[in-house]
Design a protein around this motif. Structure first.
Motif, mmCIF file in Angstrom:
data_model
loop_
_atom_site.group_PDB
_atom_site.id
_atom_site.type_symbol
_atom_site.label_atom_id
_atom_site.label_comp_id
_atom_site.label_asym_id
_atom_site.label_seq_id
_atom_site.Cartn_x
_atom_site.Cartn_y
_atom_site.Cartn_z
ATOM 1 N N CYS A 32 0.838 -1.189 0.000
ATOM 2 C CA CYS A 32 0.000 0.000 0.000
ATOM 3 C C CYS A 32 0.879 1.247 0.000
ATOM 4 O O CYS A 32 1.958 1.246 0.587
ATOM 5 C CB CYS A 32 -0.901 -0.028 1.229
ATOM 6 S SG CYS A 32 -1.972 1.401 1.392
ATOM 7 N N ASP A 33 0.390 2.304 -0.640
ATOM 8 C CA ASP A 33 1.176 3.542 -0.722
ATOM 9 C C ASP A 33 0.680 4.629 0.230
ATOM 10 O O ASP A 33 1.055 5.785 0.108
ATOM 11 C CB ASP A 33 1.211 4.069 -2.150
ATOM 12 C CG ASP A 33 -0.132 4.614 -2.623
ATOM 13 O OD1 ASP A 33 -1.150 4.414 -1.930
ATOM 14 O OD2 ASP A 33 -0.159 5.245 -3.690
ATOM 15 N N CYS A 34 -0.161 4.246 1.231
ATOM 16 C CA CYS A 34 -0.594 5.270 2.187
ATOM 17 C C CYS A 34 0.601 5.688 3.047
ATOM 18 O O CYS A 34 1.647 5.050 3.030
ATOM 19 C CB CYS A 34 -1.757 4.779 3.051
ATOM 20 S SG CYS A 34 -1.285 3.705 4.413
ATOM 21 N N SER A 35 0.420 6.753 3.806
ATOM 22 C CA SER A 35 1.546 7.333 4.548
ATOM 23 C C SER A 35 2.181 6.372 5.554
ATOM 24 O O SER A 35 3.392 6.389 5.731
ATOM 25 C CB SER A 35 1.108 8.614 5.251
ATOM 26 O OG SER A 35 0.056 8.345 6.158
ATOM 27 N N CYS A 37 1.832 2.775 5.529
ATOM 28 C CA CYS A 37 2.299 1.549 4.856
ATOM 29 C C CYS A 37 3.581 1.795 4.066
ATOM 30 O O CYS A 37 4.460 0.947 4.027
ATOM 31 C CB CYS A 37 1.210 0.988 3.952
ATOM 32 S SG CYS A 37 -0.172 0.265 4.866
ATOM 33 N N LYS A 38 3.657 2.952 3.446
ATOM 34 C CA LYS A 38 4.869 3.297 2.696
ATOM 35 C C LYS A 38 6.082 3.293 3.624
ATOM 36 O O LYS A 38 7.144 2.817 3.279
ATOM 37 C CB LYS A 38 4.683 4.661 2.032
ATOM 38 C CG LYS A 38 5.786 5.046 1.088
ATOM 39 C CD LYS A 38 5.399 6.236 0.234
ATOM 40 C CE LYS A 38 5.130 7.465 1.071
ATOM 41 N NZ LYS A 38 4.905 8.668 0.256
ATOM 42 N N HIS A 67 -5.893 9.459 10.782
ATOM 43 C CA HIS A 67 -6.870 9.910 9.786
ATOM 44 C C HIS A 67 -8.302 9.600 10.232
ATOM 45 O O HIS A 67 -8.802 10.244 11.119
ATOM 46 C CB HIS A 67 -6.521 9.342 8.415
ATOM 47 C CG HIS A 67 -7.291 9.941 7.282
ATOM 48 N ND1 HIS A 67 -7.415 11.300 7.078
ATOM 49 C CD2 HIS A 67 -7.980 9.356 6.280
ATOM 50 C CE1 HIS A 67 -8.149 11.522 6.016
ATOM 51 N NE2 HIS A 67 -8.512 10.364 5.513
ATOM 52 N N ARG A 88 -9.166 -0.848 7.033
ATOM 53 C CA ARG A 88 -10.104 0.276 7.044
ATOM 54 C C ARG A 88 -11.338 -0.002 6.194
ATOM 55 O O ARG A 88 -12.474 0.131 6.653
ATOM 56 C CB ARG A 88 -9.392 1.530 6.523
ATOM 57 C CG ARG A 88 -10.310 2.721 6.389
ATOM 58 C CD ARG A 88 -9.574 3.921 5.834
ATOM 59 N NE ARG A 88 -10.510 4.947 5.442
ATOM 60 C CZ ARG A 88 -10.179 6.020 4.775
ATOM 61 N NH1 ARG A 88 -8.926 6.235 4.443
ATOM 62 N NH2 ARG A 88 -11.089 6.903 4.452
ATOM 63 N N GLY A 116 -3.615 3.507 -1.377
ATOM 64 C CA GLY A 116 -4.186 3.975 -0.127
ATOM 65 C C GLY A 116 -4.036 5.477 0.046
ATOM 66 O O GLY A 116 -4.833 6.125 0.722
ATOM 67 N N ALA A 117 -3.013 6.056 -0.591
ATOM 68 C CA ALA A 117 -2.758 7.481 -0.451
ATOM 69 C C ALA A 117 -3.896 8.320 -1.028
ATOM 70 O O ALA A 117 -4.157 9.426 -0.554
ATOM 71 C CB ALA A 117 -1.448 7.856 -1.133
ATOM 72 N N MET A 119 -7.092 7.602 -0.886
ATOM 73 C CA MET A 119 -8.372 7.420 -0.185
ATOM 74 C C MET A 119 -8.715 8.684 0.596
ATOM 75 O O MET A 119 -7.830 9.310 1.174
ATOM 76 C CB MET A 119 -8.291 6.221 0.761
ATOM 77 C CG MET A 119 -8.167 4.904 0.051
ATOM 78 S SD MET A 119 -7.958 3.527 1.210
ATOM 79 C CE MET A 119 -9.506 3.561 2.084
ATOM 80 N N SER A 120 -9.992 9.026 0.601
ATOM 81 C CA SER A 120 -10.392 10.225 1.368
ATOM 82 C C SER A 120 -10.674 9.840 2.804
ATOM 83 O O SER A 120 -10.843 8.723 3.160
ATOM 84 C CB SER A 120 -11.601 10.872 0.740
ATOM 85 O OG SER A 120 -12.660 9.958 0.642
#
Length: 120
Positions: A32-35, A37-38, A67, A88, A116-117, A119-120
């Motif tokens: 995942c590329d969210c803050s 997970c990255k 978040h 989530r 993932g980055a 996603m709102s």
């Protein structure tokens, strides 16, 4: 990967204070590329909560949320390793860090880059 037979795997954090077991056929691995997970750079497999069992170490887990505070990221209080999180979008599933599984080598398995980055 879909033709793999479902099997039981045990996993743990680095110091082995947190131990768990999953059942999966590894239908898909994701990064995942969210803050978060990255930064933790984990390779994950999604398993339903019915296919996950915490064997020991509940008292050694610490939880981090950010978040929307829906996903629940778990880390070992002793060694700091991230073994799993409650997802989530599908909160009845866990994202399991496959690098924490015993006797499992994901190096030849393809993975999907999850977005993932955005996603709102």
């Amino acid at each position: 990967m879909q033709d793999r037979e479902e099997a039981r795997y045990q996993g743990s954090c680095h110091c082995r204070a947190v131990r768990f077991e999953i059942e999966t056929n590894f239908p898909e691995l994701t990064m995942c590329d969210c803050s978060i997970c990255k930064r933790k750079n984990a390779l994950m497999v999604k398993v339903h909560e019915s296919k996950f069992r915490l064997l020991s170490g509940a008292e050694n887990l610490t939880e981090y949320q950010f978040h929307t505070k829906t996903a629940r990221h778990y880390f070992c209080k002793t060694c700091g390793i991230y073994p799993f999180h409650r997802k989530r979008v599908t909160p009845d599933n866990f994202g399991i860090n496959v690098h924490c599984l015993e006797n499992f080598d994901p190096s030849s398995m393809p993975y999907r880059q999850a977005i993932g980055a955005g996603m709102s």
